[in-house]
Design a protein around this motif. Structure first.
Motif, PDB file in Angstrom:
ATOM      1  N   LEU A  88      53.935  33.398  51.955  1.00 34.59           N
ATOM      2  CA  LEU A  88      53.005  32.678  51.352  1.00 34.59           C
ATOM      3  C   LEU A  88      51.514  32.065  51.594  1.00 34.59           C
ATOM      4  CD1 LEU A  88      52.929  32.161  48.079  1.00 34.59           C
ATOM      5  CD2 LEU A  88      53.676  29.740  48.441  1.00 34.59           C
ATOM      6  N   ALA A  89      52.170  32.336  53.405  1.00 32.20           N
ATOM      7  CA  ALA A  89      50.660  31.960  54.552  1.00 32.20           C
ATOM      8  C   ALA A  89      51.236  33.066  56.042  1.00 32.20           C
ATOM      9  CB  ALA A  89      51.077  30.452  54.543  1.00 32.20           C
ATOM     10  N   PRO A  90      50.806  33.836  56.422  1.00 35.18           N
ATOM     11  CA  PRO A  90      49.345  34.140  55.848  1.00 35.18           C
ATOM     12  C   PRO A  90      49.661  35.199  54.532  1.00 35.18           C
ATOM     13  CG  PRO A  90      49.999  34.636  58.311  1.00 35.18           C
ATOM     14  CD  PRO A  90      50.651  33.548  58.081  1.00 35.18           C
ATOM     15  N   LEU A  91      48.349  34.709  54.231  1.00 37.58           N
ATOM     16  CA  LEU A  91      48.875  35.917  52.656  1.00 37.58           C
ATOM     17  C   LEU A  91      48.137  36.243  52.522  1.00 37.58           C
ATOM     18  CD1 LEU A  91      48.788  34.820  49.360  1.00 37.58           C
ATOM     19  CD2 LEU A  91      46.313  34.870  49.047  1.00 37.58           C
ATOM     20  N   ASP A  92      48.793  37.541  52.080  1.00 33.74           N
ATOM     21  CA  ASP A  92      48.372  39.090  51.691  1.00 33.74           C
ATOM     22  C   ASP A  92      47.362  38.900  51.374  1.00 33.74           C
ATOM     23  OD1 ASP A  92      48.379  41.797  52.116  1.00 33.74           O
ATOM     24  OD2 ASP A  92      50.541  42.357  52.033  1.00 33.74           O
ATOM     25  N   GLY A  94      50.016  26.462  44.178  1.00 34.84           N
ATOM     26  CA  GLY A  94      50.996  27.474  44.668  1.00 34.84           C
ATOM     27  C   GLY A  94      50.655  29.767  44.727  1.00 34.84           C
ATOM     28  N   LEU A  95      52.049  30.010  44.889  1.00 35.32           N
ATOM     29  CA  LEU A  95      51.236  31.229  44.473  1.00 35.32           C
ATOM     30  C   LEU A  95      49.983  31.697  43.473  1.00 35.32           C
ATOM     31  CD1 LEU A  95      52.250  34.224  45.444  1.00 35.32           C
ATOM     32  CD2 LEU A  95      54.124  34.011  44.337  1.00 35.32           C
ATOM     33  N   GLY A  96      50.177  31.376  42.349  1.00 37.14           N
ATOM     34  CA  GLY A  96      49.482  31.915  41.691  1.00 37.14           C
ATOM     35  C   GLY A  96      47.864  31.516  41.886  1.00 37.14           C
ATOM     36  N   ALA A  97      47.880  30.223  42.484  1.00 38.86           N
ATOM     37  CA  ALA A  97      46.375  29.904  42.758  1.00 38.86           C
ATOM     38  C   ALA A  97      45.794  30.728  44.169  1.00 38.86           C
ATOM     39  CB  ALA A  97      46.240  27.905  43.425  1.00 38.86           C
ATOM     40  N   ALA A  98      46.990  30.832  45.041  1.00 38.65           N
ATOM     41  CA  ALA A  98      46.330  31.364  45.785  1.00 38.65           C
ATOM     42  C   ALA A  98      45.846  32.687  45.894  1.00 38.65           C
ATOM     43  CB  ALA A  98      47.672  31.768  47.115  1.00 38.65           C
ATOM     44  N   VAL A  99      46.942  33.841  44.777  1.00 34.09           N
ATOM     45  CA  VAL A  99      46.579  34.883  44.292  1.00 34.09           C
ATOM     46  C   VAL A  99      45.146  34.418  43.095  1.00 34.09           C
ATOM     47  CG1 VAL A  99      46.971  37.027  42.724  1.00 34.09           C
ATOM     48  CG2 VAL A  99      48.373  35.940  44.328  1.00 34.09           C
ATOM     49  N   ALA A 100      44.720  34.465  42.734  1.00 35.03           N
ATOM     50  CA  ALA A 100      43.855  33.178  41.850  1.00 35.03           C
ATOM     51  C   ALA A 100      42.677  33.338  42.160  1.00 35.03           C
ATOM     52  CB  ALA A 100      44.154  32.977  41.110  1.00 35.03           C
ATOM     53  N   SER A 101      42.913  32.558  43.507  1.00 33.82           N
ATOM     54  CA  SER A 101      41.726  32.657  44.666  1.00 33.82           C
ATOM     55  C   SER A 101      41.044  33.935  45.213  1.00 33.82           C
ATOM     56  CB  SER A 101      41.620  31.764  45.660  1.00 33.82           C
ATOM     57  OG  SER A 101      43.474  32.007  46.769  1.00 33.82           O
ATOM     58  N   VAL A 102      42.057  34.694  45.290  1.00 33.25           N
ATOM     59  CA  VAL A 102      41.331  35.889  46.386  1.00 33.25           C
ATOM     60  C   VAL A 102      40.263  37.243  45.107  1.00 33.25           C
ATOM     61  CG1 VAL A 102      42.048  38.499  47.001  1.00 33.25           C
ATOM     62  CG2 VAL A 102      43.630  36.103  47.525  1.00 33.25           C
ATOM     63  N   VAL A 103      41.338  37.357  43.744  1.00 34.73           N
ATOM     64  CA  VAL A 103      40.936  37.468  42.532  1.00 34.73           C
ATOM     65  C   VAL A 103      38.947  37.347  42.357  1.00 34.73           C
ATOM     66  CG1 VAL A 103      40.971  38.366  40.528  1.00 34.73           C
ATOM     67  CG2 VAL A 103      43.372  38.325  41.929  1.00 34.73           C
ATOM     68  N   ASP A 123      36.349  43.011  42.213  1.00 36.95           N
ATOM     69  CA  ASP A 123      37.392  43.251  41.378  1.00 36.95           C
ATOM     70  C   ASP A 123      38.041  42.556  40.482  1.00 36.95           C
ATOM     71  OD1 ASP A 123      37.234  46.708  41.564  1.00 36.95           O
ATOM     72  OD2 ASP A 123      38.048  46.009  43.367  1.00 36.95           O
ATOM     73  N   ARG A 124      37.568  41.743  39.707  1.00 30.60           N
ATOM     74  CA  ARG A 124      37.915  40.871  38.682  1.00 30.60           C
ATOM     75  C   ARG A 124      39.014  40.744  37.398  1.00 30.60           C
ATOM     76  NH1 ARG A 124      32.697  35.941  39.652  1.00 30.60           N
ATOM     77  NH2 ARG A 124      33.182  36.533  41.610  1.00 30.60           N
TER      78      ARG A 124
END
Length: 317
Positions: free
Chosen positions: A232-236, A261-270, A275-276
């Motif tokens: 989860l950190a470092p994030l891929d 958490g994980l979802g927030a981390a993924v959403a921030s990258v997206v 590509d949204r």
């Protein structure tokens, strides 16, 4: 538990943790263990019998426990600081921040029985906020093994390249998902299944449920990629960006609070990428109540059918 868990053999990752720790300690005298009167629940009984002078039990004093671990690391040892997830990451958060992350000391923090594994003991013993708290600390690796093999790999990696690290060590039994020969790379997700319609990003105990959901989706004609977010950190960021570029939606699944958490981390990258795609985030939205782990996970909508439904919702957006 899920259908997957009842059809195949399942195992307690704490057992793999203890076996690997003892095996490594046999070869490396720098390895020590520190706990908060949790020899039994941290599965350190065998370590204590083999290395009685290398286990430090500070009693129910989690802040001191992390401080002692930091002191041992500063002296050149490799301390595995073991305690129930809620007390290690909640009660001792200041020490984790100042003594470990900020000081850049190679303390291996082992959050035992995380998520809602303590079930009937209720919200005081649930550890669903740890991702949110610890992701805010720069320089702290967050590792969440999905099965026995990854648990062993995480312990080996912590010894081979000591650094500030938090490892989530699950309590209730999960099936084997990966083999000993598969790579375990810092900051990288593991792709367990490829697909072009939707990506499910799952972490820890949710990974077998994600795979089961992928089977349900595949039966209905939906091609599903499954990523195991072991780090989860470092994030891929690359794996997330690739999922957004090559599938039409993403679902995240975590045995944790969705805030930070994980979802927030993924959403921030997206949302920061080119590509949204729609993102559905599954997890806990409030304090988990009291009941068995199976009941609590079902109540939170963290079953394979729930994941399948979230994927279809995301694809329809």
């Amino acid at each position: 538990m899920t259908t997957t868990e009842t059809l195949v053999p399942t195992y307690d990752n704490r057992v793999a943790f203890a076996e690997e720790l003892i095996a490594l300690a046999e070869q490396d005298p720098r390895i020590v263990a520190v706990c908060n009167d949790s020899v039994g629940s941290s599965n350190l009984g065998g370590f204590r019998e083999r290395f009685p002078d290398r286990l430090i039990n500070v009693g129910i004093a989690e802040q001191n426990m992390v401080g002692v671990g930091a002191g041992l690391a500063n002296a050149g040892l490799i301390p595995f600081v073991c305690a129930a997830g809620p007390f290690l990451t909640g009660r001792a958060l200041e020490q984790v921040k100042a003594d470990v992350a900020y000081s850049r000391l190679p303390v291996i923090l082992c959050g035992m029985s995380p998520g809602v594994a303590y079930g009937e003991l209720g919200p005081t013993h649930h550890s669903i906020e740890d991702f949110s708290w610890l992701r805010a600390l720069p320089g702290l690796d967050i590792v969440v093994p999905a099965d026995r093999s990854q648990t062993r790999a995480a312990i080996r990696a912590a010894v081979e390249n000591p650094r500030p690290t938090y490892i989530r060590v699950g309590r209730y039994k999960v099936p084997d998902l990966v083999t000993e020969t598969e790579t375990f790379d810092r900051g990288r997700f593991q792709q367990l299944r490829d697909g072009h319609d939707v990506t499910i990003v799952a972490v820890g105990t949710m990974v077998p449920r994600a795979l089961e959901a992928a089977e349900l989706l595949e039966t209905a004609g939906t091609s599903t990629r499954v990523l195991n977010a072991v780090y989860l950190a470092p994030l891929d960021i690359d794996a997330i960006s690739d999922a957004a570029a090559h599938t039409r939606a993403i679902v995240t699944v975590e045995e944790a609070n969705v805030a930070g958490g994980l979802g927030a981390a993924v959403a921030s990258v997206v949302v920061s990428g080119t590509d949204r795609v729609p993102v559905e985030i599954l997890g806990f939205h409030e304090f988990a109540s009291t009941g068995s782990a199976s009941f609590l996970l079902e109540h939170a909508g963290l079953t394979a059918p729930d994941i399948r439904a979230a994927a279809l919702r995301a694809l329809s957006r």
